[in-house]
Design a protein around this motif. Structure first.
Motif, PDB file in Angstrom:
ATOM      1  N   SER A 109     -33.310  27.503  -4.095  1.00 30.30           N
ATOM      2  CA  SER A 109     -32.112  26.717  -4.505  1.00 30.30           C
ATOM      3  C   SER A 109     -32.508  25.878  -5.657  1.00 30.30           C
ATOM      4  O   SER A 109     -33.226  25.816  -6.023  1.00 30.30           O
ATOM      5  CB  SER A 109     -31.992  25.709  -3.646  1.00 30.30           C
ATOM      6  N   ASN A 159     -26.619  36.075 -13.280  1.00 28.84           N
ATOM      7  CA  ASN A 159     -25.544  36.337 -14.282  1.00 28.84           C
ATOM      8  C   ASN A 159     -25.669  36.285 -15.632  1.00 28.84           C
ATOM      9  O   ASN A 159     -25.320  35.097 -15.737  1.00 28.84           O
ATOM     10  CB  ASN A 159     -24.980  34.934 -13.618  1.00 28.84           C
ATOM     11  N   ALA A 161     -25.149  26.166  -6.736  1.00 32.59           N
ATOM     12  CA  ALA A 161     -24.444  25.717  -5.898  1.00 32.59           C
ATOM     13  C   ALA A 161     -22.869  26.949  -5.341  1.00 32.59           C
ATOM     14  O   ALA A 161     -22.392  26.231  -4.677  1.00 32.59           O
ATOM     15  CB  ALA A 161     -23.667  24.499  -6.882  1.00 32.59           C
ATOM     16  N   HIS A 162     -22.556  28.082  -6.263  1.00 33.52           N
ATOM     17  CA  HIS A 162     -21.252  28.093  -6.554  1.00 33.52           C
ATOM     18  C   HIS A 162     -21.096  30.043  -5.398  1.00 33.52           C
ATOM     19  O   HIS A 162     -20.594  30.463  -4.545  1.00 33.52           O
ATOM     20  CB  HIS A 162     -20.295  29.009  -7.125  1.00 33.52           C
ATOM     21  N   GLU A 163     -22.427  30.160  -4.996  1.00 30.35           N
ATOM     22  CA  GLU A 163     -23.014  31.591  -4.092  1.00 30.35           C
ATOM     23  C   GLU A 163     -23.937  31.917  -3.961  1.00 30.35           C
ATOM     24  O   GLU A 163     -25.152  30.720  -4.411  1.00 30.35           O
ATOM     25  CB  GLU A 163     -21.801  32.871  -5.486  1.00 30.35           C
ATOM     26  N   THR A 164     -24.647  32.899  -3.624  1.00 30.39           N
ATOM     27  CA  THR A 164     -25.626  33.175  -3.800  1.00 30.39           C
ATOM     28  C   THR A 164     -26.047  34.928  -4.299  1.00 30.39           C
ATOM     29  O   THR A 164     -24.951  35.382  -3.611  1.00 30.39           O
ATOM     30  CB  THR A 164     -26.574  33.314  -1.799  1.00 30.39           C
ATOM     31  N   MET A 198     -25.894  28.166 -13.403  1.00 28.70           N
ATOM     32  CA  MET A 198     -24.653  28.887 -12.813  1.00 28.70           C
ATOM     33  C   MET A 198     -25.491  30.689 -13.455  1.00 28.70           C
ATOM     34  O   MET A 198     -25.581  31.805 -12.455  1.00 28.70           O
ATOM     35  CB  MET A 198     -23.334  29.511 -13.967  1.00 28.70           C
ATOM     36  N   ASN A 227     -29.913  31.260  -4.731  1.00 26.96           N
ATOM     37  CA  ASN A 227     -29.150  30.308  -3.818  1.00 26.96           C
ATOM     38  C   ASN A 227     -28.259  29.286  -5.192  1.00 26.96           C
ATOM     39  O   ASN A 227     -28.804  27.984  -4.986  1.00 26.96           O
ATOM     40  CB  ASN A 227     -29.463  29.434  -2.517  1.00 26.96           C
ATOM     41  N   ARG A 233     -26.639  22.525  -9.414  1.00 25.07           N
ATOM     42  CA  ARG A 233     -25.936  22.335 -10.682  1.00 25.07           C
ATOM     43  C   ARG A 233     -26.751  22.180 -11.593  1.00 25.07           C
ATOM     44  O   ARG A 233     -26.385  22.600 -12.823  1.00 25.07           O
ATOM     45  CB  ARG A 233     -24.261  22.096 -10.279  1.00 25.07           C
TER      46      ARG A 233
END
Length: 800
Positions: A26, A514, A492-495, A464, A490, A29
């Motif tokens: 995980s 990303n 904060a907004h997607e996996t 991100m 993992n 942010r």
């Protein structure tokens, strides 16, 4: 019997399930907090381009920058070949050369300084400036470097004061040394438009020292440290748990040394001190640099912790330390991708270790990497006889090969290419990587060095996007292949989920997630980022694949307008699965209509990837680039090189065969094969002579390498009775570059003396089983062959 079978089956299933695990991590942010303004460091050049530092990374020209530092000692290499070696280091991806100033080599006789020939520091730094190579000068006064007295002159021993202290008598001589060094550096600082961006003060103060060269056989070693530091002084780099009541004296000595250097005009953006093992540091005034030596000659062979991921900034290697790591960028300046051997101990470093060590270090949060040594050399002899080497430690009299990526005669090893892959990543993606914090998975806490099954990985991320670092190498161990069912990042907004893969034993890898390729968003890729090349208005992203990880790129559909070639769709992504190689390239057009080229090389092709500015050349030869002129060196008379298709190289009178490979062109050409006229004579089983004419060096030959295949304790080479080098056998043949001896060889020849290895030799604990010789008696001394190998060269030019 039935119970035994059930137990065996259960153990197999347990092993299989663990080896087939799925992993998740995980990402917060904001993975890392960065502070500014507390470090008294930084400066600008005459063009106003600043170098500065925050608590996490260095900036050059207001852009995050990862320094890649390689150590080369100018005084250990013939000055007529310095330029060639600087170019090799640059092609290897080094962007800062670090070098020691050994006091005793320059002031052997009290008050008489010698800066001529191979001791010409100024000439060396001017060559670095010529080729835009930044430098860090390690000015001592104490250095170590396996030099006699650690670099302190013999005559210092005969003075009634404490060395490495603020004793006025000692400081008198240090001030004079710094004054003369400043004279060599004048006008060459970064602030003057020169290459010198950094200065290291002292070395391992209140941690380590070298033996004085005045001990008697059997006498305990007397170390080059102040008496008040005697109880905490160690040999080599190690963990130091013992605290000293004299810590303030060490700090005050560093304060004094920095002030003395500045008073002499030695002013740079970056000052460093060694930071490991409870050494003295300079709070906020110098960056404490770290080290890692997986194959130390000063400790018993065992699995090291240096291939396990950690938060290396907050928990530096060889902790505890005397500073708060969170206040400084983690610069790992002495990474042991090679090691010096001694008479009693002879560790052998494998190339895979170098790549894995540096990948683990970057993945653990290092934002500066460096090597001791990156370039080997030959320790000079003392005028009038004797040696400058640290004989008391049992190191070779002359050889300082260090198993470095570039050896003592300037020849590259496999580790040179392995490390360049890491350097290319840091150079091309470092501005993204440097601000990214470290995130460790929960499984990391339980991993020990002998754990062969749990996946070793770490993530660097800005919350991100980021990079996953994987490692399946461990020193002094035989690893197993690791099958991974899936790896989940993992956010904060997607996996982001990586598909199943196998991490082969010995493999280390970096995978992006990303990552912006122009306007296109690469959700994940199972290939490693290598380079970015921008030519003719297009950006070319180059990756390479690892065995066990099938190449796959997954792009966010909403950011893509078009992809050439075959693709599939899944979960809102376009997926491309190229076959690695020069014909793997595909073009994608982002939503704004901008084209981007993506190529996936094989690992072998990536190992030959050389990049400078916005150009590149892929070749198995060693490349040196000087403006538009390129020189290749190899021990084959057939050269193969791959260039961007738009490049039109000029090979002069040589004829090259060209073959178009998509966005690339492959050129093949040969130079005439050379037959070396030499004679080897066996005088006795331990004594051999070698003769060769200077005419063997033709225009197509850059050097001739003498390869001596023998088994024994050690060997020594002489010309006309003068020792020119020595070799402690550690399982590899001895290779000598002959060009620096060409004139003498032509007239005097070379003589070798081999000594027998004893069956109970202490250093055999460092040998792999297959390297331990078969003893028919108590000793063995066998010369299997001596051959001369031509090193060929070709030169060509590219349009600027």
């Amino acid at each position: 019997m039935k119970n035994l079978l059930l137990l065996t089956a259960a153990l197999f299933i347990c092993h299989f399930v663990k080896a087939q695990s799925e992993y998740s991590v995980s990402i917060p942010r904001e993975p890392h907090q960065i502070t500014e303004g507390h470090l008294n460091l930084g400066g600008s050049n005459p063009d106003g381009i600043p170098i500065d530092f925050n608590s996490f990374y260095m900036r050059a020209g207001n852009k995050p920058f990862i320094p890649i530092m390689g150590e080369m000692h100018y005084s250990r290499f013939p000055n007529q070949y310095w330029e060639e070696q600087i170019l090799k280091m640059k092609s290897g991806g080094i962007n800062i050369i670090a070098t020691y100033v050994f006091w005793n080599i320059h002031e052997t006789e009290e008050g008489v300084f010698d800066w001529t020939g191979d001791k010409d520091l100024r000439k060396f730094l001017q060559l670095c400036r010529k080729h835009d190579m930044k430098t860090i000068v390690r000015i001592g006064p104490f250095c170590h470097g396996e030099i006699r007295n650690g670099g302190l002159p013999d005559w210092i021993y005969g003075r009634p004061f404490e060395v490495r202290s603020n004793d006025d008598g000692y400081l008198f001589y240090v001030k004079r040394l710094y004054h003369h060094i400043a004279g060599q550096l004048q006008g060459l600082y970064y602030k003057d438009g020169g290459s010198v961006v950094g200065i290291q003060l002292e070395n391992e103060l209140q941690h380590s020292a070298a033996p004085w060269a005045f001990s008697y056989p059997g006498q305990p070693k007397e170390m080059t440290s102040a008496n008040y530091d005697a109880s905490i002084t160690r040999i080599g780099v190690s963990v130091q748990d013992q605290r000293t009541a004299y810590a303030d004296l060490g700090t005050q000595h560093l304060v004094t040394l920095k002030k003395m250097a500045i008073d002499e005009g030695i002013i740079v953006p970056m000052y460093t001190v060694t930071g490991w093992g409870m050494v003295a540091v300079l709070e906020n005034e110098a960056i404490p640099v770290t080290a890692a030596y997986p194959y130390p000659f000063w400790a018993e062979p065992s699995m090291s912790p240096f291939f396990l991921f950690k938060d290396i900034q907050r928990q530096p290697d060889y902790s505890p330390v005397r500073y708060d790591g969170a206040r400084y960028p983690s610069f790992c300046a002495e990474m042991g991708v090679g090691i010096q051997i001694t008479y009693a101990r002879r560790p052998r470093v494998v190339a895979e270790a170098s790549e894995a060590l540096m990948l683990r270090t970057l993945g653990s949060g290092a934002n500066g990497i460096g090597y001791y040594m990156y370039h080997g050399g030959l320790t000079p002899q003392r005028k009038g006889g004797g040696f400058f080497s640290d004989e008391a430690m049992g190191v070779p009299k002359i050889s300082y090969d260090f198993q470095a990526p570039i050896g003592e005669y300037g020849k590259t090893r496999d580790s040179y290419n392995y490390l360049r892959i890491i350097h290319l990543f840091a150079e091309n993606f470092g501005d993204k990587l440097a601000p990214m914090g470290v995130v460790l998975p929960e499984t990391n806490a339980a991993i020990k060095a002998d754990d062969r099954e749990t996946l070793r990985y770490a993530v660097r991320s800005d919350g991100m996007s980021g990079f996953v670092f994987l490692n399946n190498f461990q020193d002094h161990d035989e690893r197993i292949d690791q099958s991974v069912r899936g790896l989940n990042i993992n956010l904060a907004h997607e996996t982001v989920r990586y598909p199943a893969f196998t991490l082969k034993k010995g493999v280390s890898a970096i995978l992006p997630f990303n990552l912006q390729l122009g306007g296109a968003l690469l959700k994940y890729a199972t290939v490693q980022p290598l380079a970015i090349v921008r030519t003719e208005g297009k950006t070319h992203y180059i990756f390479y694949s690892h065995e066990g990880l099938s190449p796959e790129f997954a792009f966010d559909k909403t950011t893509i307008k078009k992809i050439t070639g075959k693709k599939t769709e899944k979960d809102g992504m376009f997926c491309v699965q190229p076959v690695s190689g020069f014909k793997s390239s595909f073009t994608l057009t982002d939503a704004a209509g901008t084209d981007v080229i993506v190529t996936t090389l094989t690992r072998e092709q990536a190992l030959g990837f050389n990049q400078w500015d916005n150009n590149f050349c892929i070749t198995g030869a060693t490349l040196m680039q000087n403006g538009s002129d390129i020189c290749l060196q190899a021990c084959s008379n057939s050269f193969v090189l791959v260039l961007p298709a738009e490049e039109k190289p000029s090979f002069g009178d040589r004829k090259a065969t060209a073959k178009k490979l998509g966005y690339f062109t492959e050129y093949t050409l040969e130079v005439p094969e050379v037959s070396i006229d030499f004679e080897v004579r066996e005088i006795s089983p331990q004594r051999y002579t070698f003769d060769m004419k200077k005419t063997s060096f033709s225009e197509n030959v850059s050097d001739i390498i003498l390869e001596i295949d023998y088994v024994g304790d050690n060997a020594v080479a002489f010309i006309d009775g003068r020792m020119i080098n020595d070799h402690l056998y550690y399982g590899n043949s001895w290779r000598i570059g002959l060009k620096q001896y060409a004139d003498e060889l032509d007239r005097k020849g070379m003589y070798f003396y081999f000594r027998p290895m004893y069956k109970d030799a202490s250093y055999l604990i460092d040998f792999e089983k297959e390297k331990i010789p078969v003893f028919e008696d108590k000793t063995i001394c066998k010369v299997n062959g001596i051959k001369a190998i031509p090193e060929y060269k070709i030169e060509f030019s590219l349009d600027e």
